[in-house]
Design a protein around this motif. Structure first.
Motif, mmCIF file in Angstrom:
data_model
loop_
_atom_site.group_PDB
_atom_site.id
_atom_site.type_symbol
_atom_site.label_atom_id
_atom_site.label_comp_id
_atom_site.label_asym_id
_atom_site.label_seq_id
_atom_site.Cartn_x
_atom_site.Cartn_y
_atom_site.Cartn_z
ATOM 1 N N GLU A 370 0.843 -1.204 0.000
ATOM 2 C CA GLU A 370 0.000 0.000 0.000
ATOM 3 C C GLU A 370 0.881 1.257 0.000
ATOM 4 O O GLU A 370 0.586 2.223 -0.716
ATOM 5 N N ALA A 371 1.974 1.221 0.791
ATOM 6 C CA ALA A 371 2.888 2.367 0.849
ATOM 7 C C ALA A 371 3.571 2.558 -0.503
ATOM 8 O O ALA A 371 3.720 3.696 -0.985
ATOM 9 N N GLN A 372 3.971 1.441 -1.094
ATOM 10 C CA GLN A 372 4.626 1.537 -2.399
ATOM 11 C C GLN A 372 3.677 2.141 -3.429
ATOM 12 O O GLN A 372 4.081 2.948 -4.259
ATOM 13 N N LYS A 373 2.385 1.753 -3.341
ATOM 14 C CA LYS A 373 1.381 2.281 -4.273
ATOM 15 C C LYS A 373 1.276 3.801 -4.169
ATOM 16 O O LYS A 373 1.011 4.492 -5.137
ATOM 17 N N LEU A 374 1.474 4.302 -2.926
ATOM 18 C CA LEU A 374 1.396 5.757 -2.712
ATOM 19 C C LEU A 374 2.669 6.458 -3.200
ATOM 20 O O LEU A 374 2.804 7.669 -3.069
ATOM 21 N N GLY A 375 3.624 5.700 -3.717
ATOM 22 C CA GLY A 375 4.833 6.286 -4.295
ATOM 23 C C GLY A 375 5.914 6.603 -3.274
ATOM 24 O O GLY A 375 6.821 7.407 -3.540
ATOM 25 N N ILE A 376 5.830 5.972 -2.092
ATOM 26 C CA ILE A 376 6.829 6.258 -1.061
ATOM 27 C C ILE A 376 8.096 5.464 -1.348
ATOM 28 O O ILE A 376 8.049 4.262 -1.627
ATOM 29 N N LYS A 377 9.237 6.162 -1.284
ATOM 30 C CA LYS A 377 10.520 5.532 -1.592
ATOM 31 C C LYS A 377 10.982 4.675 -0.404
ATOM 32 O O LYS A 377 10.938 5.122 0.751
ATOM 33 N N ILE A 378 11.409 3.465 -0.694
ATOM 34 C CA ILE A 378 11.895 2.570 0.373
ATOM 35 C C ILE A 378 13.326 2.161 0.057
ATOM 36 O O ILE A 378 13.630 1.797 -1.080
ATOM 37 N N LEU A 379 14.193 2.268 1.059
ATOM 38 C CA LEU A 379 15.585 1.851 0.885
ATOM 39 C C LEU A 379 15.784 0.584 1.717
ATOM 40 O O LEU A 379 15.931 0.645 2.925
ATOM 41 N N TRP A 380 15.764 -0.569 1.079
ATOM 42 C CA TRP A 380 15.858 -1.848 1.799
ATOM 43 C C TRP A 380 17.301 -2.142 2.212
ATOM 44 O O TRP A 380 18.245 -1.770 1.532
#
Lengths: 1003, 91
Positions: A370-380
């Motif tokens: 859901e967060a990814q859908k909102l375009g939030i950048k994630i640094l794994w």
């Protein structure tokens, strides 16, 4: 107000009611429903205090009772100011004044900040190591340490507020009003049980109530909406009491719990007038359901303490509940899915989420998607290695974690952010469970301690996240299942409940996150309030501390006002990692009450001022008051101390009273002496066993002085006992010993000698005692009771007569504590005041003089009579007191007899009672002063001390009683009483100073 | 805070009671015939064990009766209370 940090849509804050308050003197505004912390954040104020040791700037870090940094001083009134209040818990009210603590001259410019620069030389144990030497310097160190130590300022005037205590009894107590607490309460009331639900907030619902997420559904409604309806439905139950603003302080054995209800702390100062401020509830519950929830963990990385670094879930509460943005460009740093809920809330509220740094390699749970859908950048697979910004976070640097998580690799990536939300997972709040005596078990997949249900000490269960359930479906379903079983409920309205939520699919935990710098150049804070870092814990381990309890005390981790709610798990984790121990084996530190600090006012409740203790007054008390007596407290009794006339000093009054008693007549209110009525066919045998002397042959109508010992042979109490009839005695005890003597005698009667036919009744309050002494005492009694034959033949010393005064029955004893001819009138207390006045009228022509305890003590000291408790201290035998005459040789046994010839009690060099005369007869010794023989011998040997000391007007010299080593053999010997200004020379004498032949008894 | 079952009054709050130490220590009938060591054993020596212990209690603010209690000092569980002179219901 900086409106750009407020969002409008909100159910919990009333934005139509503006509230003004002051922080560090500056006038600010917030809204009804705000906490001080949320209002400060809405005003873009993060920096609220300085840390304890290094004085580093610190900001609001949480939104609850675990807050380590935002502790403030409330109010400036010297009576009501309160230190160490968590800004995250105080509800905003009109006129609230708050101040930063632990900073000087101001939170923005703090001189103590120099400690931060000195921090390389201020490691764990610095104070222990440094201020130990040289020992003589301690006094100098102490001044500076005390000056700079301590948090906040104590009030300097008495607290004017009212506090209250109240008992409550219930079938079920539910602690915590979150979703699991609400479900538990509903089940309990459906079963028909009397239930109390308490919550420390002003609003039920915990963290679920503001979680408006599509992914969390109960019966097809969003979980927050479902919960709101459930809370509403609770109002229909008459068997439920809901106590909000009530925090549980302590959980003792047998389901006895203490809770503090804050009644007026949220009101403006003028609305509080004449209301009870806080109430301490003393709750006894048949069953307890703990639903205390969990606290989010921080992450431990370099410089993780800057203002603007906040727990991720707190950022979510500030935006969703209070409508406050904690920053304009927020980043998140996490090892679990919780931070994604925050990211989604922020994003939906229009706050820019810069990046999510996640130490995990990946996650495919619904909430992450859901967060990814909102375009939030994630640094794994990354970690933060450095943060920048002194008084507010400005930027941070992140690097990739090595595959084993122990190092960082690759290039540094820099991000600008004015706020970082951190989430290191969740810690169940097991404090209350362990306070009650419960044992914990370690659940390694979540790195948590949870209650071990096989080791629960009382009728209680823990439900919800405090029991290790963190996902909505587990929380709801397990709570329903466990509570139904706990209260034996078969069917409930929740039986067909349907819960759906996002499930966490990936976990990773690193207690101490690596940096590109070596550990010794970093500051990874564990305990934010006490400034202890991961380095300090490792240092303690290197120095040999192994037990978690020792590491805690050496590093002070977890010893602040927050009691380590945030820091303890990481400290344990780092110790386990460093030493290669399993965390479950390591155990936790002990959780002690109170869960959050209580004010002294709440603890004492109404037991202040005149309600602190009972005050006992004699029936003649008002006469003493009218005649200007000064009073002395003897136990709970108020006794006249002396009766000053025409501005006399105490010394002058006592000298006058003492002379009058010996020269003509004195009168004393002796009503406070303990009086025990003893009846039964074995009464004489009983007295034989409890006193050292013989009682069987005491004739009816005679009185005898008795000494009572403990089984160890030490003098316990004394007094005169009178034989009223064949099987009827009245015993008197010392004023202070009355209750204990009765208990002791009852103990022997019930447990050791149940065969004796004896009954004891206290009659201390029922009878008053008036003592008249002096050469004219006989003339006065003659006037009051003309038909009583007072001749020595008919009424000798140590005898008693039944008589009447104005038709009222009374007992007259001819006994003496002064050495003078004297009488004691014992009369029913309701007539005592009148009889006292009659005595005063009759004695007028003889200058009858009322005297108090001080003169009584002086007169008996002239005669060498002891006062148990003043001349004795539980270490003296009758022989030590030179009272061998009172020990019956013929009696087979009495309490303490066998101890009188133990090897220790027959030593001749024991401390023994003696008299003392000063070489200068005008010099009066101080009671308690030490006695020495050779002042030059080192070390000086203390031979004993002064127990009673007076200036005797009848002898015109100073007299004293003392206990002295081998005193019996030292008669005539000179000793020294060393005082601050001079040494006083004294001579050991006999204990009887006045009328050694007892001629005055029959004068 | 215990709830104590007074053998005479029933269940009451601990504040009404006071503890009188170890139970079943009988005062010697003939103290004068004891040696110093024997007397000291009676006078001073108490077990104070961790675990199940027999104790004397007094219902001080109630019936004022003395009675005995079997209590586990490691977890404060009260196994039984019984009147003075009665045999302990548990060994």
């Amino acid at each position: 107000m900086s409106n750009e940090l407020r969002i409008n849509k909100n159910n919990f804050i009333d934005q139509t009611v503006r509230i003004s308050f002051k922080f560090n003197g500056k006038k600010l505004f917030g809204f009804k429903g705000d906490t001080l912390a949320s209002a400060l954040l809405a005003n873009d104020i993060h920096l609220v205090g300085r840390s304890f040791k290094y004085h580093r700037p610190r900001g609001i870090m949480t939104c609850g009772s675990e807050e380590p940094n935002a502790i403030v001083q409330i109010g400036s009134d010297p009576a009501s100011t309160e230190p160490n209040v968590r800004a995250t818990e105080i509800e905003l009210y009109e006129g609230l004044e708050a101040f930063s603590q632990n900073c000087w001259p101001s939170v923005n410019f703090d001189v103590g900040g120099i400690n931060n620069l000195l921090s390389p030389i201020l490691p764990a144990g610095f104070y222990y190591k440094t201020f130990m030497w040289p020992a003589s310097f301690w006094e100098k160190y102490e001044f500076f340490i005390r000056y700079s130590a301590g948090l906040g300022k104590s009030p300097t005037k008495a607290d004017d507020d009212l506090y209250d205590h109240q008992y409550a009894h219930c079938d079920v107590l539910v602690i915590g009003g979150g979703i699991s607490g609400v479900i538990s309460a509903k089940l309990a009331v459906e079963k028909g049980l009397d239930t109390i639900l308490i919550d420390d907030k002003n609003f039920l619902g915990g963290s679920t109530i503001y979680q408006d997420e599509e992914s969390s559904k109960i019966n097809n409604a969003n979980s927050n909406q479902w919960l709101a309806r459930e809370i509403e439905s609770l109002k229909n139950y008459k068997n439920l009491v809901i106590k909000s603003r009530t925090s549980l302080a302590a959980f003792h054995g047998y389901n006895y719990l203490l809770a503090r209800e804050a009644l007026t702390d949220h009101l403006s100062v003028h609305e509080r007038k004449n209301k009870i401020r806080q109430r301490l509830w003393k709750i006894r519950a048949q069953k307890v359901i703990i639903a205390s929830g969990s606290i989010e963990r921080p992450l431990i990385f370099n410089n993780n303490d800057r203002p603007g670094i906040i727990l991720s879930s707190s950022i979510k509460k500030y935006i969703d509940y209070f409508g406050v943005k904690t920053g304009k460009n927020i980043s998140l740093f996490t090892n679990n899915d919780s931070a994604y809920e925050t990211a989604i809330s922020l994003s939906k509220s229009g706050v820019n989420v810069n990046v999510i740094i996640d130490i995990r390699e990946n996650s495919d749970s619904n909430i992450v998607k859901e967060a990814q859908k909102l375009g939030i950048k994630i640094l794994w697979g990354h970690t933060i290695v450095e943060t920048n910004g002194y008084k507010r976070i400005k930027s941070f640097e992140a690097m990739k974690l090595s595959s084993n998580g122990g190092n960082v690799v690759g290039n540094k990536i820099k991000f600008n952010s004015d706020c970082i939300g951190i989430s290191g997972g969740w810690t169940p709040m097991v404090h209350l469970y362990t306070q009650s005596g419960g044992k914990l078990q370690f659940k390694s997949n979540d790195n948590i301690f949870i209650p071990d249900e096989t080791k629960t000490p009382s009728e209680q269960i823990s439900v919800g996240s405090c029991n290790g359930d963190f996902e909505l479906d587990d929380v709801v379903n397990n709570t329903i299942y466990n509570v139904k079983k706990f209260i034996s409920l078969d069917k409930s309205s929740y039986d067909k409940i349907n819960v759906t939520c996002s499930k966490e699919s990936s976990k990773k935990n690193i207690w101490l996150l690596p940096s590109d710098k070596p550990l010794y150049k970093t500051k990874p804070f564990l305990d934010f309030q006490n400034d202890s870092t991961a380095k300090d814990v490792k240092l303690a381990l290197r120095e040999g501390f192994k037990s978690i309890e020792h590491v805690k005390r050496y590093t002070t981790t977890g010893m602040g006002t927050d009691q380590g709610k945030l820091s303890n798990m990481h400290a344990l984790g780092i110790i386990a990692d460093t030493t290669g121990t399993n965390m479950g084996e390591l155990g936790t530190t002990t959780f002690r009450p109170p869960y959050t600090p209580l004010t002294f006012g709440t603890i004492v409740g109404r037991n202040v001022g005149k309600f602190f203790d009972h005050t006992r007054k004699t029936a003649i008390h008002n006469w003493h008051v009218d005649n200007k007596a000064e009073f002395e407290n003897v136990g709970q009794w108020k006794r006249p101390w002396y009766f000053p006339k025409n501005g006399e000093t105490m010394h002058e009054a006592v000298q006058r009273e003492s002379k009058a008693a010996r020269e003509s007549a004195g009168i004393l209110d002796a009503s406070t002496l303990g009086k025990i009525d003893i009846q039964g066919s074995d009464a004489s045998e009983f007295l034989n066993r409890v006193y050292t002397n013989a009682w069987s042959k005491l004739a009816i109508g005679k009185c005898r002085y008795g000494l009572m010992l403990n089984e160890d042979g030490m003098v316990y109490d004394d007094g005169v006992t009178t034989r009223l009839a064949e099987n009827h005695y009245i015993m008197t005890t010392t004023t202070g010993g009355a209750a204990n003597v009765l208990s002791k005698l009852e103990d022997y009667l019930q447990t050791e000698w149940p065969e004796l036919d004896v009954y004891l009744t206290t009659v201390t309050d029922q009878y008053s005692t008036i003592s008249i002494c002096g050469p004219n005492s006989k003339n006065i009694i003659k006037k009051i009771i003309p038909d009583l034959n007072l001749s020595d033949e008919n009424f000798p010393h140590m005898s008693f007569k039944n008589s009447k005064i104005d038709g009222v029955n009374c007992r007259i004893m001819r006994i003496s504590f002064t050495g003078e001819h004297s009488y004691e009138i014992n009369i029913q207390s309701n007539y005592a005041n009148d009889v006292w006045k009659a005595c005063m009228d009759a004695g007028k022509e003889f200058n009858i003089t009322p005297y108090g305890t001080e003169t009584m003590h002086l007169l008996r000291a002239e005669k060498g009579f002891i006062i148990t408790g003043q001349d004795t201290d539980g270490t003296l035998t009758p022989s030590d007191l030179q009272m061998d005459w009172i020990i019956s040789k013929k009696k087979y046994d009495f309490i303490g007899k066998r101890s009188l010839y133990r090897s220790d009690t027959i030593r001749e060099d024991r401390k023994q009672l003696v008299g003392l005369l000063t070489d200068d007869p005008k010099e009066v010794l101080e009671e308690g002063a030490q006695l020495v023989e050779d002042i030059n011998k080192k070390p000086v040997e203390m031979l004993g001390h002064v127990t009673s000391s007076y200036y005797s007007p009848n002898l015109n010299k100073s007299i004293a009683l003392a206990i002295v080593k081998s005193g019996k053999k030292m008669k005539g010997k000179k000793l020294i009483v060393p005082m601050e200004e001079k040494n006083i020379n004294v001579t050991i004498t006999d204990t009887v100073f006045y009328d050694k032949e007892n001629k005055r008894l029959n004068a | 805070m215990f709830i104590i079952n007074c053998p005479y009054c029933g269940k009451r709050d601990q504040v009404e009671f006071s503890c009188g130490g170890e139970a079943h220590i009988e005062r010697p009938k003939q103290p004068t015939e004891l040696s110093d060591d024997q007397w000291a054993e009676y006078l001073f020596m108490r077990k104070n064990i961790k675990g199940v212990q027999f104790e004397r209690w007094n219902h001080t603010h109630g019936c004022r009766k003395w009675f005995n209690m079997v209590r586990d000092t490691s977890n404060d569980k009260i196994h039984a209370t019984y009147k003075m002179g009665e045999k302990p219901p548990i060994k």
